[in-house]
Design an enzyme around this catalytic site. Sequence first.
Site, PDB file in Angstrom:
ATOM      1  N   ASP A 194       9.052  60.176  38.767  1.00 30.94           N
ATOM      2  CA  ASP A 194       8.215  61.721  37.566  1.00 30.94           C
ATOM      3  C   ASP A 194       7.183  61.549  38.484  1.00 30.94           C
ATOM      4  O   ASP A 194       6.408  61.046  38.700  1.00 30.94           O
ATOM      5  CB  ASP A 194       8.706  59.841  36.726  1.00 30.94           C
ATOM      6  N   HIS A 195       6.970  63.267  38.469  1.00 32.70           N
ATOM      7  CA  HIS A 195       5.986  63.614  37.962  1.00 32.70           C
ATOM      8  C   HIS A 195       5.568  64.068  39.767  1.00 32.70           C
ATOM      9  O   HIS A 195       3.830  63.750  39.068  1.00 32.70           O
ATOM     10  CB  HIS A 195       4.693  64.173  36.696  1.00 32.70           C
ATOM     11  N   HIS A 237       2.352  65.840  26.476  1.00 26.93           N
ATOM     12  CA  HIS A 237       2.398  64.468  27.361  1.00 26.93           C
ATOM     13  C   HIS A 237       1.136  63.900  25.932  1.00 26.93           C
ATOM     14  O   HIS A 237       0.165  64.511  25.862  1.00 26.93           O
ATOM     15  CB  HIS A 237       1.664  64.190  28.098  1.00 26.93           C
ATOM     16  N   HIS A 265      10.278  66.449  27.310  1.00 24.83           N
ATOM     17  CA  HIS A 265       8.843  65.105  28.496  1.00 24.83           C
ATOM     18  C   HIS A 265       8.255  65.210  26.629  1.00 24.83           C
ATOM     19  O   HIS A 265       7.765  65.871  25.873  1.00 24.83           O
ATOM     20  CB  HIS A 265       8.432  66.233  29.344  1.00 24.83           C
ATOM     21  N   GLY A 266       6.554  64.399  26.885  1.00 22.65           N
ATOM     22  CA  GLY A 266       5.593  63.836  26.245  1.00 22.65           C
ATOM     23  C   GLY A 266       6.596  63.758  24.998  1.00 22.65           C
ATOM     24  O   GLY A 266       6.877  64.061  23.627  1.00 22.65           O
ATOM     25  N   SER A 289       7.010  60.837  23.382  1.00 22.80           N
ATOM     26  CA  SER A 289       6.587  60.076  22.322  1.00 22.80           C
ATOM     27  C   SER A 289       5.828  60.976  20.872  1.00 22.80           C
ATOM     28  O   SER A 289       5.724  59.985  19.720  1.00 22.80           O
ATOM     29  CB  SER A 289       5.393  59.379  23.379  1.00 22.80           C
ATOM     30  N   ASN A 315      12.482  61.847  28.175  1.00 18.95           N
ATOM     31  CA  ASN A 315      10.906  60.517  28.864  1.00 18.95           C
ATOM     32  C   ASN A 315      10.023  60.226  27.690  1.00 18.95           C
ATOM     33  O   ASN A 315       9.757  60.900  27.314  1.00 18.95           O
ATOM     34  CB  ASN A 315      10.450  61.666  29.610  1.00 18.95           C
ATOM     35  N   VAL A 316       9.927  59.030  27.867  1.00 18.99           N
ATOM     36  CA  VAL A 316       9.459  58.726  27.155  1.00 18.99           C
ATOM     37  C   VAL A 316       7.950  57.892  27.964  1.00 18.99           C
ATOM     38  O   VAL A 316       8.246  56.763  28.387  1.00 18.99           O
ATOM     39  CB  VAL A 316       9.655  57.693  25.462  1.00 18.99           C
ATOM     40  N   THR A 333       4.149  57.440  26.783  1.00 17.74           N
ATOM     41  CA  THR A 333       2.809  56.593  25.508  1.00 17.74           C
ATOM     42  C   THR A 333       3.116  56.154  24.330  1.00 17.74           C
ATOM     43  O   THR A 333       2.963  54.904  23.188  1.00 17.74           O
ATOM     44  CB  THR A 333       2.246  58.046  24.798  1.00 17.74           C
TER      45      THR A 333
HETATM   46  O1  G3H Z   1       7.045  62.227  32.167  1.00 11.26           O
HETATM   47  C1  G3H Z   1       7.222  60.771  31.327  1.00 11.26           C
HETATM   48  C2  G3H Z   1       6.998  61.378  30.232  1.00 11.26           C
HETATM   49  O2  G3H Z   1       6.859  62.742  29.828  1.00 11.26           O
HETATM   50  C3  G3H Z   1       6.134  60.775  28.988  1.00 11.26           C
HETATM   51  O3  G3H Z   1       5.446  61.405  28.045  1.00 11.26           O
HETATM   52  O4  G3H Z   1       4.451  60.210  27.842  1.00 11.26           O
HETATM   53  O5  G3H Z   1       4.388  61.544  26.013  1.00 11.26           O
HETATM   54  O6  G3H Z   1       5.848  59.783  25.882  1.00 11.26           O
HETATM   55  P1  G3H Z   1       4.599  60.561  26.901  1.00 11.26           P
HETATM   56 ZN    ZN Z   2       6.357  64.247  31.635  1.00  7.97          ZN
END
Ligand code: G3H
Ligand code: ZN
Length: 289
Positions: free
Chosen positions: A84-85, A183, A211-212, A214, A233-234, A236
């Site tokens: 990822d990323h 994120h 993404h982001g 959480s 995608n999770v 945090t």
């Molecule tokens: O790529 C990973 C995710 O975008 C995680 O985002 O940590 O805000 O849930 P998050």
């Molecule tokens: Zn991400």
Amino acid sequence: MPLTTTGELIARAARLRTAVAAFNIITLEHIEAVVTGAETAGAPVVLQVSQNAVKFRGGRLGPLARAAVTAAEQAHIPVALHLDHVQSDDLLRQAPDAGFSSVMYDAARLPYAENLTATQAAADWAHAQGLWIEAELGQIGGKDGRPPLDAHAPGARTDPAEARDFVARTGVDALAVAIGSAHAMTTRTAALDHALLKRLSAELAVPLVLHGSSGVPDDELAEAVEGGIGKVNVGTALNAALTRALRDHLGRHPEAVDPRAYLATGRTAMTDEVTRIIRVLDRAGVSPS
Ligand code: G3H
Ligand code: ZN
């Protein structure tokens, strides 16, 4: 169960009109929690390792990847591995041998033309290796400790016409879109732009990635899946659950020294969060038959 591929899990999710959950792993406890949580929910899952997690592990992908592969092979549900990323070409090139079937190549920090060129090269290479590749267009904030709440800044959102051009010219298999999430949010207060998501979904033939997640409230998450998000995608949310449980345990047991006791509470907290999130996603879908 043998390791499966992210591409297969995305295709399955599309058939069921749901999304596949992809959780970021940092420690062995994350891996165990994600697999157990997904088994409890009865759904396949993606274990993803970010470039930042590799950096935390001293720049070595191998140990965490091997643990994830082993856990996936012993799981009672299908599990895929995703890198990822990724910004580093060196890390990108380690993906196939380390057991990853997919990568997210992140050049979104670059101006459009440079993002396009870099992503085209990454996609060509990935496809030659048989990898599924995701890229990002727009600015999903909160990366690398930058403030998380800039998701509504002018120009941050993914533009549908630009996205169509980007996907057609790069040939990526999925697109991470900036629709209001960011994120590293520790509250579930993000407001998604569902109208934009519908336009993106109508414009693009590839699955869209949130993404982001959480920071996204449950109802918004379910609505986003109905609106065309195919991968969620999770990261945090699991870290927050782990940290809360550890803080609570150590606060109540200041004399504790055996990590097994407090790590067990953290792992259980993450497991419950994984199951909860997968159930939110499945609310949007149809039952497997
Ligand atoms: O790529 C990973 C995710 O975008 C995680 O985002 O940590 O805000 O849930 P998050
Ligand atoms: Zn991400």
